[in-house]
Motif scaffolding. Sequence first.
Motif, short mmCIF file in Angstrom:
data_model
loop_
_atom_site.label_atom_id
_atom_site.label_comp_id
_atom_site.label_asym_id
_atom_site.label_seq_id
_atom_site.Cartn_x
_atom_site.Cartn_y
_atom_site.Cartn_z
N UNK A 95 43.09 44.70 49.00
CA UNK A 95 43.79 43.93 50.04
C UNK A 95 44.86 43.01 49.48
N UNK A 96 44.84 42.75 48.16
CA UNK A 96 45.80 41.80 47.57
C UNK A 96 47.17 42.43 47.43
N UNK A 97 47.26 43.52 46.67
CA UNK A 97 48.56 44.14 46.39
C UNK A 97 48.64 45.60 46.83
N UNK A 98 47.56 46.12 47.41
CA UNK A 98 47.49 47.54 47.77
C UNK A 98 47.87 48.40 46.56
N UNK A 99 47.29 48.08 45.40
CA UNK A 99 47.63 48.76 44.16
C UNK A 99 46.37 49.29 43.49
N UNK A 100 46.44 50.58 43.08
CA UNK A 100 45.33 51.17 42.35
C UNK A 100 45.25 50.62 40.92
N UNK A 101 46.39 50.14 40.42
CA UNK A 101 46.40 49.55 39.08
C UNK A 101 45.46 48.35 39.01
N UNK A 102 45.38 47.60 40.10
CA UNK A 102 44.49 46.44 40.14
C UNK A 102 43.03 46.87 40.01
N UNK A 103 42.70 48.05 40.57
CA UNK A 103 41.34 48.57 40.42
C UNK A 103 40.98 48.72 38.95
N UNK A 104 41.92 49.31 38.19
CA UNK A 104 41.65 49.55 36.78
C UNK A 104 41.50 48.23 36.01
N UNK A 105 42.29 47.24 36.37
CA UNK A 105 42.17 45.94 35.71
C UNK A 105 40.78 45.34 35.97
N UNK A 106 40.34 45.41 37.22
CA UNK A 106 39.02 44.87 37.57
C UNK A 106 37.91 45.64 36.88
N UNK A 107 38.01 46.98 36.90
CA UNK A 107 36.96 47.80 36.28
C UNK A 107 36.90 47.58 34.77
N UNK A 108 38.07 47.51 34.13
CA UNK A 108 38.09 47.27 32.68
C UNK A 108 37.57 45.86 32.36
N UNK A 109 37.90 44.91 33.21
CA UNK A 109 37.35 43.56 33.02
C UNK A 109 35.84 43.57 33.20
#
Length: 499
Positions: free
Chosen positions: A403-417
Motif C-alpha cells: 500500500x505504500x509504493x505499490x512496488x514489488x521491490x519493497x517486498x524483497x526489501x522486507x523479506x530480505x530484512x
Amino acid sequence: MDGISYALTAVTTPSVLLAAAGGVLWGILGGALPGLSPSIAMALLLPFTFDMTPLAAIVMLTGIYIGAEYGGSIPAILIRTPGTNAAAATVIDGYAMHQQGRGGEALGLSLVAGTIAGLVGLICLVLLTAPLSALALYFTPPAYFALAIMGLSVIAALSEGSLVKGLIMGIIGLMISTIGTDPLSGVTRFTFGGAELLGGIEYIFVMLGVFAVAELMSKMAEGDDEEGITKSVARVKLPGVKKLWALRGALGIGTGVGIIEGPIPGAGGTVAAFLSYNEAKRWSKTPEQFGHGAEEGVVAPEAANNAVTSSALIPTLTFGIPGSNSMAVLLGGLLIHGIQPGPMLLSTRPDLVYGLFGGLFLSNMFMLIFGLLLLGPAVWLVNRPKPYLTASIFMIVLSGVYSINQSLFDFWVVLLSGVLGYGMKLLKFPVLPLILGVVLGYMIEANYRRSLLLTNGEHRVFFENPLSLGLLLCAGLIIGLAVVSEIRRLRHGRRATQE
C-alpha cells in the motif's frame, strides 16, 4: 492555555478519536498474541498511517503501544504465556491467582493499575517536555552528532548479548542508512545503478522485516504447540477504592520505577516491570506471598510497564533519540509524516505535541473501556491455531507494504530484512542497535558533515563545543563501562567453566 486548547481540540476531533480507539483495540489484541510485541504491533500498522493526518497517525501508534502493554497481561494471567516481554513479570503471581480462581481479579488489577500509572506518566510527560525542549535549543550540529552517537552507544552497550554484537549491528544499521543519495552533495551511493535505491532503504521496511517477518519465521520454525491452552474465559473484576488504597505501595513503586526507567535508552517496560516487582517484594509486609498469587506482584509490574508508555516519549520527542524498539517505530512514524522530533518540535508544532498529549489521555481511557469489553475475543484469538495466526499476520504485513509504493521491490526489501532479522535471532544478535543505526544514520552523517563545513574539515569543532564534548565523553564512558562489564562477564564464565 494554548496547550490546553490544542489538547481539547484533539480529543474532540473524530479522526483522532477513531485513531486512538482503533490503536488501543489493535494493541490489546496484538499484545494478547504471544510473541507479537508492542513494537511489532506498531510496525504492522505503520504503513496504513500514510494517508492519515500526522496527529491521527501518531496517536494511533501510541495507542497501539498503550493497548499492547495491557494486552500482554491477558495470556500471561490466563495461560501462563506473556503476550509481551514486559508481561513476563506478571506471569509469576498473575497465573497463580488464576489457578486459585481469581483470574478475573488479576485482570482487573492489571487493567486499573495500568490505567492509573499511564495517566500519572502522562502528567510527567506534560511537565517535562517543555523544560527539556528549552534545554535542547542550545544544541548545534556538533552537539546533535554527539547526541546521536551517545544514543547509539547506550543502546549498543545495553543490548542483550555481548557489547561487540551490539556495536556490530549498530554499524550495519549505519551502513544501510548510507544507501541512496548523499545528504549534502547529492551523489548517489551503493545504488548499483537501480532507480529503486535512489531514495535509500526506508526504515519502515527494515522495521517490518526484522520485527514482524523475522518473528513469523521464528514462530513457523517452532511448529504448532497447542498444549497448555485454556478455553475458559474469566470475567474482569475491577478493584474497589479500598483495595487500591491497600495496594498503594505497590502501585506507587511500579509507577515511580516506570517513570524513571522509561526515558533511559535500552531499559523499557521489561526492565521496569522486573525491577518494580523486586522492589515491591522488598518493601511488602508479606513478601512470602510473592510467587503464590500476591496481588502486589500483579499491580507493581503492570503499573511499571504502563507508566513507561508515556515517560519513554520524553527523549523521543525532545531529542529525537528513541530508547526502545517501540519508540524507534514511533520515530519512524514521525519522520514518515515529515515531523522532525527535537528541540524545535514544541515551538514549531505545538498543536501536534499537545494534541498527542490529549490523544494519550484518550488512549488510556479507551484501554480501560476495551479492557472490560475485549477479554472474551482476546482469549478466543489467543486460542486460534498458530498457522492461522501466522498467515493472517503475514497477510497484514504484505498488504501494508504494497500500500505504500505499490512496488514489488519493497517486498524483497522486507523479506530480505526478515531473513536478516531471523539470522540475528538465531545468532542472538540484538535488533535495536540495527534499527537505531538505520533511523539515526542520517542525523549522524548530516550533522557530522555540517560540523566539518564550519571548520573546513577540522575535527576540533566537536571538542570546542561544550555540549558536544560532554556528550562524547558520556558516550565514551558508557562504552568504557560496558567493556569493563563485558571483560568481567567473560572472566566469570571462564572461571565457571574451569570449576
